[in-house]
Design a protein around this motif. Structure first.
Motif, PDB file in Angstrom:
ATOM      1  N   GLY A 150      40.809 -83.845 -57.116  1.00 39.73           N
ATOM      2  CA  GLY A 150      40.854 -85.151 -57.118  1.00 39.73           C
ATOM      3  C   GLY A 150      39.500 -86.036 -57.053  1.00 39.73           C
ATOM      4  O   GLY A 150      39.466 -87.317 -57.323  1.00 39.73           O
ATOM      5  N   ARG A 151      38.224 -85.053 -56.893  1.00 38.86           N
ATOM      6  CA  ARG A 151      36.999 -85.700 -56.753  1.00 38.86           C
ATOM      7  C   ARG A 151      36.582 -86.172 -58.189  1.00 38.86           C
ATOM      8  O   ARG A 151      37.094 -85.797 -59.312  1.00 38.86           O
ATOM      9  CB  ARG A 151      36.089 -84.593 -56.308  1.00 38.86           C
ATOM     10  N   THR A 152      35.594 -87.022 -58.140  1.00 41.32           N
ATOM     11  CA  THR A 152      34.986 -87.671 -59.324  1.00 41.32           C
ATOM     12  C   THR A 152      33.560 -87.095 -59.663  1.00 41.32           C
ATOM     13  O   THR A 152      32.690 -87.027 -58.750  1.00 41.32           O
ATOM     14  CB  THR A 152      34.947 -89.131 -59.448  1.00 41.32           C
ATOM     15  N   PHE A 153      33.503 -86.336 -60.723  1.00 41.04           N
ATOM     16  CA  PHE A 153      32.145 -85.937 -61.238  1.00 41.04           C
ATOM     17  C   PHE A 153      31.554 -86.241 -62.462  1.00 41.04           C
ATOM     18  O   PHE A 153      32.271 -86.559 -63.443  1.00 41.04           O
ATOM     19  CB  PHE A 153      32.321 -84.253 -61.607  1.00 41.04           C
ATOM     20  N   ARG A 154      30.418 -87.096 -62.017  1.00 41.74           N
ATOM     21  CA  ARG A 154      29.722 -87.676 -63.284  1.00 41.74           C
ATOM     22  C   ARG A 154      28.410 -87.021 -63.487  1.00 41.74           C
ATOM     23  O   ARG A 154      28.409 -86.311 -64.549  1.00 41.74           O
ATOM     24  CB  ARG A 154      29.373 -89.102 -62.912  1.00 41.74           C
ATOM     25  N   LYS A 155      27.633 -86.840 -62.495  1.00 39.17           N
ATOM     26  CA  LYS A 155      26.383 -86.065 -62.585  1.00 39.17           C
ATOM     27  C   LYS A 155      26.638 -84.538 -62.255  1.00 39.17           C
ATOM     28  O   LYS A 155      26.935 -84.218 -61.177  1.00 39.17           O
ATOM     29  CB  LYS A 155      25.373 -86.653 -61.740  1.00 39.17           C
ATOM     30  N   VAL A 156      26.292 -83.561 -62.981  1.00 44.11           N
ATOM     31  CA  VAL A 156      26.405 -82.247 -62.776  1.00 44.11           C
ATOM     32  C   VAL A 156      24.963 -81.655 -62.968  1.00 44.11           C
ATOM     33  O   VAL A 156      24.509 -81.414 -63.980  1.00 44.11           O
ATOM     34  CB  VAL A 156      27.356 -81.488 -63.729  1.00 44.11           C
ATOM     35  N   ALA A 157      24.767 -80.684 -62.090  1.00 46.84           N
ATOM     36  CA  ALA A 157      23.560 -79.827 -62.094  1.00 46.84           C
ATOM     37  C   ALA A 157      24.039 -78.434 -62.549  1.00 46.84           C
ATOM     38  O   ALA A 157      25.003 -78.045 -62.000  1.00 46.84           O
ATOM     39  CB  ALA A 157      22.912 -79.682 -60.705  1.00 46.84           C
ATOM     40  N   VAL A 158      23.410 -78.183 -63.506  1.00 46.88           N
ATOM     41  CA  VAL A 158      23.877 -76.878 -64.118  1.00 46.88           C
ATOM     42  C   VAL A 158      22.682 -75.842 -63.756  1.00 46.88           C
ATOM     43  O   VAL A 158      21.434 -75.604 -63.947  1.00 46.88           O
ATOM     44  CB  VAL A 158      23.710 -76.650 -65.679  1.00 46.88           C
ATOM     45  N   LEU A 159      22.870 -74.773 -62.851  1.00 46.28           N
ATOM     46  CA  LEU A 159      22.166 -73.868 -62.128  1.00 46.28           C
ATOM     47  C   LEU A 159      21.997 -72.858 -63.209  1.00 46.28           C
ATOM     48  O   LEU A 159      23.215 -72.241 -63.376  1.00 46.28           O
ATOM     49  CB  LEU A 159      22.579 -73.495 -60.786  1.00 46.28           C
ATOM     50  N   MET A 160      20.840 -72.352 -63.322  1.00 47.65           N
ATOM     51  CA  MET A 160      20.500 -71.096 -64.279  1.00 47.65           C
ATOM     52  C   MET A 160      19.210 -70.388 -64.070  1.00 47.65           C
ATOM     53  O   MET A 160      18.790 -70.865 -62.941  1.00 47.65           O
ATOM     54  CB  MET A 160      20.664 -71.830 -65.834  1.00 47.65           C
ATOM     55  N   GLY A 161      19.043 -69.404 -64.730  1.00 47.37           N
ATOM     56  CA  GLY A 161      17.840 -68.522 -64.589  1.00 47.37           C
ATOM     57  C   GLY A 161      17.790 -67.882 -63.387  1.00 47.37           C
ATOM     58  O   GLY A 161      18.502 -66.834 -63.118  1.00 47.37           O
ATOM     59  N   GLU A 218      19.487 -79.795 -65.787  1.00 46.68           N
ATOM     60  CA  GLU A 218      19.319 -78.305 -65.895  1.00 46.68           C
ATOM     61  C   GLU A 218      18.309 -77.982 -64.861  1.00 46.68           C
ATOM     62  O   GLU A 218      17.279 -78.526 -64.717  1.00 46.68           O
ATOM     63  CB  GLU A 218      18.991 -77.983 -67.310  1.00 46.68           C
ATOM     64  N   VAL A 219      18.824 -76.992 -63.918  1.00 44.66           N
ATOM     65  CA  VAL A 219      18.039 -76.532 -62.794  1.00 44.66           C
ATOM     66  C   VAL A 219      17.660 -74.890 -63.106  1.00 44.66           C
ATOM     67  O   VAL A 219      18.843 -74.231 -62.751  1.00 44.66           O
ATOM     68  CB  VAL A 219      18.582 -76.816 -61.312  1.00 44.66           C
ATOM     69  N   ASP A 220      16.664 -74.596 -63.047  1.00 46.07           N
ATOM     70  CA  ASP A 220      16.133 -73.234 -63.053  1.00 46.07           C
ATOM     71  C   ASP A 220      16.022 -72.943 -61.613  1.00 46.07           C
ATOM     72  O   ASP A 220      15.027 -73.514 -60.801  1.00 46.07           O
ATOM     73  CB  ASP A 220      14.774 -72.996 -63.751  1.00 46.07           C
TER      74      ASP A 220
END
Length: 307
Positions: free
Chosen positions: A6-17, A46-48
């Motif tokens: 039920g939450r709204t997701f617009r900004k998503v941080a993709v954790l990688m590396g 994108e987040v290293d």
């Protein structure tokens, strides 16, 4: 976009590396997932992942995190604990399931209690493993808490001496009875097993075979007797549930055809399987009519820090 909770997701941080032995694999997964999420309509950062991860996430203030990290720290409950503390919904399994799945010995204990078939194994000091055969050959030596077949040694039946391990191997390792047969894998998405893939290689399905172009061939869906297919899919759902996984997981098996149903062995569960469009889980999703952007979208909408 509204999540499954039920939450709204617009900004998503993709954790990688991150700092694990699987850093390069994670960077590849993360970039592909970030591109797919942009196609799906998300604002993606994108987040290293490094030691300043908590600070960076506080600055970014995402609605949720897509965890594309692999290996230690990113897949073993550590990052999940940070995200729980920050109250940022995140994809894939929670703290306990992630920690259990990454610790192969403890995961096997959980599987055995759930009635799932596993190979005999022991945890032994690397010095003892190099000094003599800890188990009768053939057996496999591997780290207890790494993935992607990092640091796997096969000691064949005819071996006259124990293995000499690389300096990168930890002080204690898992020694596991070798399970012969075909390499098979099943993805679970929520409470649904997608299908079975037969992984065909010239030899052991090691790190090189997984990631080198032409190192392996995937037959999806696998050409198997229906009883074996259904058993593998049932075992994958049961393994997912026994660990308390959520979102997407992938269970890896060996099957010795000569032994029928008794020849099925559960090797491990990956709580954050590889996520490029040609990785095993996205391939299975595609086989079921789920595009890669739609798969990534579903994973984000399943994100939580409450379960």
């Amino acid at each position: 976009m509204a999540g499954l909770s039920g939450r709204t997701f617009r900004k998503v941080a993709v954790l990688m590396g991150g700092p694990s032995a699987e850093r390069e694999v994670s960077l590849s997964s993360g970039r592909e997932c970030a591109a797919a999420l942009r196609i799906a309509g998300y604002d993606v950062v994108e987040v290293d992942a490094g030691p300043d991860l908590a600070l960076r996430l506080a600055e970014i203030a995402p609605d949720g995190c897509f965890n594309a990290l692999h290996g230690r720290w990113g897949e073993d409950g550590c990052v999940q604990g940070i995200l729980e503390w920050l109250r940022i919904p995140y994809t894939h399994s929670g703290v306990l399931a992630s920690a259990l799945a990454m610790d192969k010995a403890r995961a096997k204990d959980v599987f055995a209690v759930a009635g799932l078939p596993v190979a005999q194994s022991v945890i032994a000091d690397r010095d003892a493993v190099e000094a003599g055969h800890v188990l009768p050959p053939p057996y496999v030596v591997k780290p207890n808490n790494e993935g992607s077949s990092v640091g796997v040694y096969i000691v064949h039946e005819a071996a006259n001496a124990p293995p000499k391990l690389s300096a990168q191997m930890p002080a204690s390792v898992m020694v596991e009875t070798y399970a012969p047969g075909r390499e098979l894998t099943v993805t679970v998405m929520g409470d649904r097993a997608l299908c079975v893939t037969d992984i065909v290689t010239e030899g052991w399905y090691d790190y090189d075979a997984k990631y080198r172009p032409g190192g392996s061939r995937h037959v999806v869906p696998a050409d198997l007797p229906e009883a074996i297919t259904q058993t593998l899919m049932d075992y994958a759902i049961r393994a997912h549930a026994a660990l308390g996984c959520r979102g997407v997981s992938r269970s890896d098996f060996r099957w010795d055809e000569a032994r029928g149903l008794d020849g099925v062995v559960l090797l491990e569960v990956n709580t954050q399987p590889g996520m490029t469009p040609t990785s095993l889980s996205p391939e299975q999703a595609a086989q079921c009519g789920i595009s890669f952007p739609d798969l990534c979208d579903w994973i984000v909408r399943d994100a939580s820090c409450d379960r």
